[in-house]
Scaffold this motif. Structure first.
Motif, mmCIF file in Angstrom:
data_model
loop_
_atom_site.group_PDB
_atom_site.id
_atom_site.type_symbol
_atom_site.label_atom_id
_atom_site.label_comp_id
_atom_site.label_asym_id
_atom_site.label_seq_id
_atom_site.Cartn_x
_atom_site.Cartn_y
_atom_site.Cartn_z
ATOM 1 N N GLU A 72 73.568 -24.619 -93.183
ATOM 2 C CA GLU A 72 72.879 -23.865 -92.139
ATOM 3 C C GLU A 72 73.724 -22.702 -91.627
ATOM 4 O O GLU A 72 73.226 -21.567 -91.493
ATOM 5 C CB GLU A 72 72.522 -24.802 -90.984
ATOM 6 C CG GLU A 72 71.854 -24.088 -89.811
ATOM 7 C CD GLU A 72 71.648 -25.000 -88.620
ATOM 8 O OE1 GLU A 72 71.154 -24.519 -87.598
ATOM 9 O OE2 GLU A 72 71.987 -26.204 -88.719
ATOM 10 N N ALA A 76 72.765 -18.741 -92.027
ATOM 11 C CA ALA A 76 72.581 -17.904 -90.843
ATOM 12 C C ALA A 76 73.484 -16.677 -90.893
ATOM 13 O O ALA A 76 73.045 -15.559 -90.588
ATOM 14 C CB ALA A 76 72.853 -18.720 -89.586
ATOM 15 N N ARG A 80 72.312 -12.717 -91.094
ATOM 16 C CA ARG A 80 72.748 -11.739 -90.082
ATOM 17 C C ARG A 80 73.313 -10.491 -90.755
ATOM 18 O O ARG A 80 73.024 -9.359 -90.336
ATOM 19 C CB ARG A 80 73.802 -12.363 -89.166
ATOM 20 C CG ARG A 80 73.284 -13.495 -88.278
ATOM 21 C CD ARG A 80 74.342 -13.908 -87.277
ATOM 22 N NE ARG A 80 73.979 -15.143 -86.607
ATOM 23 C CZ ARG A 80 74.512 -16.333 -86.870
ATOM 24 N NH1 ARG A 80 75.449 -16.432 -87.813
ATOM 25 N NH2 ARG A 80 74.127 -17.408 -86.211
ATOM 26 N N ALA A 144 63.904 -16.602 -91.377
ATOM 27 C CA ALA A 144 64.435 -17.776 -90.686
ATOM 28 C C ALA A 144 64.062 -19.071 -91.392
ATOM 29 O O ALA A 144 64.671 -20.111 -91.122
ATOM 30 C CB ALA A 144 63.943 -17.808 -89.240
ATOM 31 N N VAL A 147 67.095 -20.465 -93.237
ATOM 32 C CA VAL A 147 68.065 -21.165 -92.399
ATOM 33 C C VAL A 147 67.525 -22.525 -91.996
ATOM 34 O O VAL A 147 68.258 -23.520 -91.981
ATOM 35 C CB VAL A 147 68.404 -20.317 -91.162
ATOM 36 C CG1 VAL A 147 69.480 -20.983 -90.327
ATOM 37 C CG2 VAL A 147 68.856 -18.926 -91.580
ATOM 38 N N TYR A 172 66.809 -18.083 -84.508
ATOM 39 C CA TYR A 172 67.456 -17.311 -85.566
ATOM 40 C C TYR A 172 66.735 -15.989 -85.814
ATOM 41 O O TYR A 172 67.366 -14.982 -86.143
ATOM 42 C CB TYR A 172 67.514 -18.132 -86.847
ATOM 43 C CG TYR A 172 68.606 -19.175 -86.855
ATOM 44 C CD1 TYR A 172 69.940 -18.803 -86.752
ATOM 45 C CD2 TYR A 172 68.315 -20.526 -86.958
ATOM 46 C CE1 TYR A 172 70.955 -19.749 -86.743
ATOM 47 C CE2 TYR A 172 69.321 -21.486 -86.969
ATOM 48 C CZ TYR A 172 70.633 -21.084 -86.854
ATOM 49 O OH TYR A 172 71.636 -22.020 -86.851
ATOM 50 N N GLU A 175 68.059 -13.418 -83.522
ATOM 51 C CA GLU A 175 69.380 -12.965 -83.948
ATOM 52 C C GLU A 175 69.265 -11.942 -85.066
ATOM 53 O O GLU A 175 69.962 -10.916 -85.071
ATOM 54 C CB GLU A 175 70.217 -14.153 -84.410
ATOM 55 C CG GLU A 175 70.620 -15.111 -83.307
ATOM 56 C CD GLU A 175 71.584 -16.156 -83.809
ATOM 57 O OE1 GLU A 175 72.346 -15.863 -84.754
ATOM 58 O OE2 GLU A 175 71.571 -17.269 -83.270
ATOM 59 N N TRP A 280 66.402 -14.336 -77.505
ATOM 60 C CA TRP A 280 67.379 -15.225 -78.137
ATOM 61 C C TRP A 280 67.949 -16.212 -77.127
ATOM 62 O O TRP A 280 68.071 -17.410 -77.411
ATOM 63 C CB TRP A 280 68.504 -14.401 -78.752
ATOM 64 C CG TRP A 280 69.635 -15.252 -79.240
ATOM 65 C CD1 TRP A 280 69.697 -15.976 -80.396
ATOM 66 C CD2 TRP A 280 70.884 -15.477 -78.579
ATOM 67 N NE1 TRP A 280 70.899 -16.647 -80.496
ATOM 68 C CE2 TRP A 280 71.641 -16.356 -79.392
ATOM 69 C CE3 TRP A 280 71.432 -15.018 -77.375
ATOM 70 C CZ2 TRP A 280 72.912 -16.775 -79.032
ATOM 71 C CZ3 TRP A 280 72.700 -15.449 -77.026
ATOM 72 C CH2 TRP A 280 73.415 -16.309 -77.855
#
Length: 343
Positions: A72, A76, A80, A144, A147, A172, A175, A280
């Motif tokens: 995970e 992530a 990003r 997402a 993730v 997520y 983000e 977020w």
């Protein structure tokens, strides 16, 4: 895990489901004795904390989010970076593709401000529906989802944790959206530092200078009081009006042609980046609350908590009892029935 306030994870929900299912094969008396002893040693006062402590005593911990080579945290971080690079390249592509270095501010606001604000509003609606217990269907191309799939210990789908998974994906997603906007803002700064652009506006609709000035003043109202330099004067708006038949911009000063960039940058920061950051934070808090609620209300959790709180009662005679009925003769009248109960 006995401290109050510790939040369980998705993997803990799956462990809880497996342990409750395996406990169905044990005798009730054994479960009471085991869980009562665990409850005596538990210092947590909230339901989620007590269940986490119980789960740590009866179930071996598993590596959360370890499906495949990408876990995970790795997925992530990868998304990003992808979002940041995508935003940077999107801004470069938009600005460098502008004909003659003329950037139409209407297109800029549409792509990098209004569209991002629309996505934030949709995300807010998804969060509200998820908290109400009616999570919507996730778009198949949502990044997402990658993730979320790495966070689940296996491919099973727990109906009780559907809202938790949606909120995790929403967290997520914000983000990644914020990373995209940051990348676009970084690309905007880089291009302004090394390349000369002219910001103009024009439309097929009959928009006058006064209408554009009023719209920009409305957009700049959140920061106009403390950062007036990021606003637009009527002279800048009037001087940067553009029509394709207008080929000569030599009469427009450099100050007017580049006067839009502080306003555009603040629009991205306030209407694209700030809503993502607020969502977020809200989704992070909502996820913590929802995962604790789902953990404490999981089918079978209440029985575990009851066994942890309930005392175990054992009966034992202090000294051997004598059967006086067998040693002492009893005279029974005719017509009376004697029941020798328990021996």
């Amino acid at each position: 895990m006995s401290e109050k306030g510790i939040t369980p994870g998705i993997a803990d929900l799956y462990r809880l489901s497996e342990q409750i299912e395996s406990d169905r094969e044990l005798a009730v008396a054994d479960l009471r004795q085991r869980d009562h002893a665990i409850g005596q040693a538990c210092a947590a006062t909230d339901s989620a904390g007590r269940l986490l402590f119980w789960l740590g005593q009866v179930s071996a911990p598993q590596a959360a989010g370890s499906r495949g080579w990408l876990n995970e945290a790795g997925a992530a971080m990868l998304m990003r970076v992808v979002a940041l690079v995508t935003g940077f390249l999107a801004m470069l592509g938009f600005m460098l593709a502008s004909e003659r270095g003329l950037v139409n501010v209407f297109y800029f606001l549409l792509l990098f401000v209004l569209l991002q604000l629309l996505f934030s509003l949709l995300s807010a609606g998804v969060m509200v529906r998820s908290l109400r217990g009616n999570p919507p269907t996730v778009f198949p191309l949502n990044p997402a989802r990658l993730v979320a799939s790495r966070a689940l210990p296996d491919a099973r789908y727990l109906r009780e944790s559907s809202s938790v998974v949606r909120l995790m994906m929403l967290r997520y997603g914000q983000e990644f959206g914020a990373s995209f906007t940051l990348g676009a803002m970084a690309g905007f700064f880089c291009l302004l530092a090394f390349t000369d652009f002219s910001f103009v506006w024009g439309s097929t609709f009959g928009l006058g200078d006064d209408a554009v000035q009023a719209a920009t003043q409305l957009l700049a109202s959140p920061w106009s009081g403390w950062l007036p330099e990021a606003g637009l004067t009527p002279e800048i708006v009037a001087a940067t009006r553009y029509h394709p038949s207008q080929l000569d911009l030599a009469t427009v000063s450099d100050e007017h042609r580049r006067g839009w960039w502080p306003f555009l940058l603040m629009c991205m920061a306030v209407y694209a980046l700030l809503p993502r950051l607020l969502l977020w934070l809200a989704s992070r808090l909502a996820y913590r609350r929802e995962v604790r609620r789902a953990f404490a209300t999981f089918p079978g959790s209440e029985a575990v908590l009851s066994r942890m709180r309930a005392p175990v009662v054992r009966t034992q005679a202090l000294e051997a009892e004598e059967d006086t009925l067998q040693r002492t003769p009893v005279e029974i009248d005719e017509g009376v029935m004697l029941l020798n109960w328990a021996g």
